[in-house]
Design an enzyme around this catalytic site. Structure first.
Site, mmCIF file in Angstrom:
data_model
loop_
_atom_site.group_PDB
_atom_site.id
_atom_site.type_symbol
_atom_site.label_atom_id
_atom_site.label_comp_id
_atom_site.label_asym_id
_atom_site.label_seq_id
_atom_site.Cartn_x
_atom_site.Cartn_y
_atom_site.Cartn_z
ATOM 1 N N SER A 540 118.424 8.691 24.761
ATOM 2 C CA SER A 540 117.314 8.598 24.341
ATOM 3 C C SER A 540 116.829 9.528 23.312
ATOM 4 C CB SER A 540 116.261 8.262 25.355
ATOM 5 O OG SER A 540 115.008 7.747 24.787
ATOM 6 N N ASP A 625 116.671 -3.259 23.411
ATOM 7 C CA ASP A 625 115.707 -2.094 23.684
ATOM 8 C C ASP A 625 114.411 -1.953 22.942
ATOM 9 O OD1 ASP A 625 115.079 0.570 24.216
ATOM 10 O OD2 ASP A 625 117.026 1.523 23.761
ATOM 11 N N HIS A 660 116.952 -0.511 27.282
ATOM 12 C CA HIS A 660 117.002 0.879 27.207
ATOM 13 C C HIS A 660 117.862 1.397 28.174
ATOM 14 C CE1 HIS A 660 115.769 4.578 25.473
ATOM 15 N NE2 HIS A 660 115.587 5.205 26.636
#
Length: 691
Positions: A540, A625, A660
């Site tokens: 991320s 995501d 995610h």
């Protein structure tokens, strides 16, 4: 299959130049078309990338399977949590061998009572045949009759709430859609929940729901129109108030509703002031507020009467300290526990209300992680906390705040693990500006025998989130092959308090990247490792870190793993139609401001790909995501392929039915990790090596 004889060619993304001009500066994006999620051409391209990744990892298939079995061998497949007492019930969850998810149970009055199943995630996951399943909220009503739970079956992090009668297992007709993740009971017949804006996925509204009513009858309790702010709610520890928190990264505002009058309108504690952050709890007619007011960058604790809660009536209880960060407080009837960080480590300080006496809970290791576990009971002398370190599996303790006696309630069993074979330490790299950057290390004692060995360096460095020194069973698959596992505590974390975070954001963001590079160089200089033996990883915002350092110092690394990487910084932050963008202005800055635009452009990984050699790279992403849109890693890989001047492997693994956090089931999650680790170890030449 030998990877050198594969005839599969890397997918080539068509270039369709799209230009953007701002601040008299024009950029060309050849791969902007990959944003067209509904396009058959885009989906075909992503499938081609997955096929390419599968073909180029086929030779590691047997190794990946053995890694999976190895990781599985260190897990207690039949496992259960430590029961938590809430009123007259003990609640716990258990997972059985062969099951992907947890089942949740309770017992009445004592642990010898009959077991009641309150929810089995496995049944929910199997119903409907979805590729993805995630349990969100799991909230029992104050009278213990009702269970409210929420689920997400796409990975988009938008939940659906259902309510059931625990005793009869009857599922009510109530279906609450578009839940943003927050669910809280007000009283035993009233539920509060948040919803999100459709386009931005911002949690902007709080609703009140009466059991048995249709969602269209629900009452809007609170709405925040400010695009920077997200709304959430939770009960006070003593269940007397519902706190409604609306906040951005830099500012918070809290409202409250008494739970004996849940239909009342909320009352504000302290109206928002830009840059003022605070959290609130209640005890004996006073609000206890942790805040950064009056330049308390590491926060202080104040109290105020509930009748006059604004900042003018705040009385300081714990002063601000430059060397200690006060993160939060846990309130009990007779005691308060302050959760503090000093010298890079957490401490639990117990304070007695009646006389103000205090003591710190002693902990056994020099490098560790500790945090309060579930402590729902208000009128108790027992504090439950969790403890772990890089070499110590998770322990759950009950601590008597009166007698100071500590009872081990559970030690996580790790089959096949011998702690005496491993050691940990913390060393310090010197940053470009002279700042000491801590690096936490764990390795087998026989790995470092006066010669450089293999090393895996992990980093994050954003939002003030600190990667603490905890235990990992899956990490053993690296350590047992002679690798050092290192955590770079770069600026952007809060390991040394809020200033450490402030020095790694906005116009100081590059400190995060140069700190990581300094850590890598330090490990090399001290002969822990060498560039050809060094792998790196970040997810991320940590994927942003990976992208930046790969552009800045690719020669330092042999292989990189970038999970759901935030790499298209400028394009994303210029587009407020993308979910979450607006709220991120207070982390990265707003590129509509020219100074921020050029600064962000100078480090944005996608914009700074150049014709140079890059190490081997595995990029993972999720099509659904909502945090890092799938096209960011897809575009980045396409641009890297077009520019890199080496023959090193570059793969994109796109989860087509997840978000995610990729796979959620524990076995599926292990298979994802086995895929990642197989790639890393294969690139390092360790696929056939085991200590």
């Amino acid at each position: 299959m030998n990877k050198n004889t594969l005839d599969t060619k890397a997918p080539t993304a068509t270039k369709k130049p799209a230009t953007t001009t701002i601040h008299n500066h024009t950029r060309t994006d050849d791969y902007a078309w990959l944003r067209e999620k509904e396009s058959e051409h885009v989906i075909d391209y992503l499938h081609a990338e997955n096929d390419f990744a599968k073909a180029h990892t086929q030779h590691t298939e047997a190794f990946k399977d053995s890694l999976y079995e190895e990781m599985l061998s260190h897990i207690e497949e039949n496992d259960a949590s430590t029961p938590v007492k809430v009123g007259d019930y003990y609640y716990y969850h258990r997972i059985d061998e062969g099951k992907q998810y947890w089942a949740h149970y309770r017992k009445h009055l004592n642990l010898e009572a009959a077991e009641e199943v309150i929810l089995d995630e496995n049944i929910l996951a199997e119903t409907g045949g979805h590729d993805y399943f995630q349990l969100g909220a799991l909230e029992v009503s104050p009278d213990h009759q009702w269970l409210a739970y929420s689920t997400d079956t796409t990975g988009a992090e938008t939940f659906t709430i259902r309510i059931k009668n625990i005793a009869t297992n009857e599922l009510l007709d109530d279906v609450l859609e578009n839940n943003a993740g927050c669910v809280s009971w007000g009283d035993s017949h009233t539920l509060f929940y948040t919803t999100e804006e459709a386009d931005t996925k911002r949690s902007d509204q709080l609703h009140r729901h009466a059991i048995g009513r249709e969602q269209k009858e629900d009452v809007l309790v609170f709405h925040d129109p400010d695009g920077l702010f997200n709304v959430s709610a939770h009960l006070s520890k003593d269940d007397q108030f519902l706190f409604i928190s609306t906040g951005s990264i830099e500012t918070t505002e809290i409202h409250y509703i008494a739970t004996n009058a849940v239909t009342n309108a909320p009352t504000v504690i302290q109206p928002r002031v830009n840059g003022l952050r605070y959290s609130a709890e209640h005890h004996n007619g006073l609000f206890y507020i942790v805040t950064n007011a009056d330049n308390a960058i590491n926060q202080k604790l104040v109290t105020c009467p509930i009748e006059t809660p604004t900042q003018n009536d705040w009385t300081t209880l714990i002063d601000h300290r430059h060397e200690v960060q006060l993160e939060h407080v846990e309130l009990f009837n007779e005691f308060m526990v302050s959760y503090e960080r000093q010298g890079g480590l957490h401490h639990l300080k117990v304070i007695k209300f009646s006389d103000g006496s205090e003591h710190v809970v002693s902990l056994p290791e020099p490098i560790y992680t500790v945090w309060p576990a579930a402590n729902p009971e208000f009128d108790t002398n027992i504090l439950r906390f969790a403890y772990t370190s890089l070499t110590s599996p998770l322990s759950t303790f009950d601590y008597n705040m009166k007698t100071r006696e500590r009872t081990l309630m559970k030690l996580k069993n790790v089959p096949g693990y011998d702690a005496s074979l491993y050691t940990s330490e913390r060393i310090y790299a010197k940053a470009d500006d002279g700042t000491d950057i801590p690096i936490s290390l764990v390795y087998r004692k026989d790995a470092c025998l006066n010669k450089p060995t293999f090393c895996h360096l992990y980093g994050y460095g954003s939002y003030g989130i600190t990667v603490d020194a905890d235990f990992s069973t899956t990490r053993l698959s690296l350590l047992d092959r002679g690798m050092i596992y290192a955590i770079a505590h770069v600026r952007g974390e809060e390991i040394y308090g809020r200033q450490w975070y402030e020095d790694g954001k906005f116009l100081k963001k590059k400190n995060t990247f140069t700190d990581f590079i300094s850590c890598a160089k330090h490990l090399i200089d001290l002969q822990y490792t060498q560039p050809e033996k060094l792998s790196i990883e970040g997810r991320s915002a940590g994927g942003l870190l990976m992208g930046a350092v790969l552009n800045m110092a690719p020669q330092l690394f042999r292989v990189a793993l970038a999970g759901v990487p935030f790499v298209d910084v400028v394009n994303t932050m210029l587009d407020e139609s993308i979910p979450l963008t607006t709220g991120e202005f207070e982390e990265w800055g707003n590129p509509k401001d020219e100074e921020y635009y050029h600064y962000m452009l100078s480090y944005s990984p996608y914009d700074n790909v150049v014709k140079q050699d890059y190490p081997a790279i595995l990029v993972t992403a999720g099509l659904n995501d909502p945090r890092v849109q799938y096209w960011e890693p897809a575009k980045w890989v396409a641009k890297l392929r077009d520019n890199k001047t080496d023959d090193n492997t570059l793969l994109l693994h796109m989860h087509m039915g997840a978000g995610h956090f990729a796979s959620t089931g524990r076995y599926a999650h292990l298979k994802d990790l086995a895929f990642d680790y197989a790639f890393i170890l294969d690139q390092l030449g360790l696929a056939d090596h085991k200590a």
